[in-house]
Design an enzyme around this catalytic site. Structure first.
Site, PDB file in Angstrom:
ATOM      1  N   GLY A   1      22.243 -13.772  54.621  1.00  0.00           N
ATOM      2  CA  GLY A   1      22.940 -14.862  55.297  1.00  0.00           C
ATOM      3  C   GLY A   1      24.179 -15.324  54.546  1.00  0.00           C
TER       4      GLY A   1
ATOM      5  N   GLU B   1      26.707 -13.046  55.804  1.00  0.00           N
ATOM      6  CA  GLU B   1      26.931 -13.356  57.226  1.00  0.00           C
ATOM      7  C   GLU B   1      27.777 -14.617  57.371  1.00  0.00           C
ATOM      8  OE1 GLU B   1      22.661 -13.151  58.033  1.00  0.00           O
ATOM      9  OE2 GLU B   1      23.108 -11.685  59.596  1.00  0.00           O
TER      10      GLU B   1
ATOM     11  N   GLU C   1      18.127  -7.420  53.893  1.00  0.00           N
ATOM     12  CA  GLU C   1      16.964  -7.916  54.658  1.00  0.00           C
ATOM     13  C   GLU C   1      15.895  -6.849  54.855  1.00  0.00           C
ATOM     14  OE1 GLU C   1      20.130  -8.527  55.373  1.00  0.00           O
ATOM     15  OE2 GLU C   1      20.402 -10.594  56.064  1.00  0.00           O
TER      16      GLU C   1
END
Ligand code: DAK
Length: 257
Positions: free
Chosen positions: A108, A111, A131
């Site tokens: 994240g 991201e 992930e």
């Protein structure tokens, strides 16, 4: 505002948000994301601010969403508004956002950085989507924005095989804008953000909107949309000022009107 997970400050015309959970390598907990979005929204609404900047520490921009906060969650908790809604607020920020990245930008964290408009990195930055090692996949745009930035072959390797990119590789593949030594990357990023903050504010907002439209629309539609945004700027004082200043050989004074 008193924040517990972030620090905020203003540098010239730039609103700076700094993730501040050093013990967890700035893992993006729901609380941190809520505070980040609240701070960004406040800077976005402040006419004295022209550009936003998000950064972490030299060791970690952010090592991902908070695994400990997700570990025991079921599908119902993960779909609950509280986890996702803070991330969704980011798309409504209208001013340009620069990410200043050093150390880990993982999961994240990457991201979030990719959802920003530009990225400045330190030479020690590392970009990855690990992930798969947790038995999941990226859930906040990692498979999509990364693929658009670096292409399918490399994106597959990063997402499927935990390949981490160095800052130099990320620059070569077009994921980031500039790389600097760790001692100066933040100062350079703030300087860069202040240059953007000096631009005509309404044009800067619509420029961001137009570039982002290229990710959402077919080409003929996004070119037509760009043209309408271009036309719209002829209703602003700043267009008159900018063109008059060119003709009169002087610097333009933007009003954001
Ligand atoms: N979450 C929670 N804690 C973390 C963390 C994380 N992502 N990353 C590191 N930490 C914590 C560690 O647990 C450790 O805490 P203590 O054990 O000391 O209490 C502390 O930070 C220092 O970490 P390490 O001891 O592990 O430090 P090292 O230098 O040895 O290793 C590392 C650094 C970055 C390689 C390692 O910490 C690591 O592999 N971290 C996990 C990286 C990762 O797997 N990231 C992806 C997470 S999943 C969504 C939005 C977002 C997401 C999904 C959906 N929606 C809006 C739908 C995102 C998901 C993810 O990001």
């Amino acid at each position: 505002m008193n924040y517990e997970n972030i620090l905020t400050r203003i540098e010239g015309k730039v609103g700076v948000v700094q993730f501040n959970r050093p013990k967890a390598l700035n893992a993006l907990s729901p609380e941190l994301m809520d505070e980040t979005m609240t701070a960004l929204e406040a800077f976005d609404a402040d006419p004295a601010i022209g550009c936003l900047l998000v950064t972490g520490s030299d060791r970690a921009f952010a090592a991902g969403a908070d695994i400990k906060a997700m570990a025991t969650a079921g599908v119902v908790e993960m779909m609950a508004d509280t986890f996702i809604s803070h991330w969704d607020r980011f798309k409504n920020i209208r001013k340009p956002v620069v990410a200043a990245v050093s150390g880990y930008a993982l999961g994240g964290g990457l991201e979030f950085a990719m959802a920003c408009d530009m990225m400045i990195a330190s030479e020690t930055a590392r970009f990855g989507q690990p992930e798969i090692k947790l038995g999941v996949i990226p859930g906040a745009g990692g498979t999509q924005r990364l693929t658009k930035a670096v292409g399918k072959a490399l994106a597959m390797e990063i997402v499927l095989n935990d390949r981490m990119l160095t800052a130099e590789e990320a620059a070569t593949f077009g994921l980031i804008n500039h790389v600097y030594p760790v001692e100066v990357y933040l100062a350079e990023a703030i300087k860069f953000a202040n240059q953007i903050a000096e631009r005509a504010p309404l044009a800067a907002q619509l420029a961001k909107e137009a570039v982002n439209a290229s990710f959402e629309m077919p080409l003929s539609a996004s070119i037509a949309y760009e043209r309408r945004l271009f036309h719209l700027l002829f209703g602003t004082q700043d267009q008159k000022e900018g063109m008059a200043a060119f003709v009169e050989k002087r610097a333009a004074e933007w009003k954001g009107k």
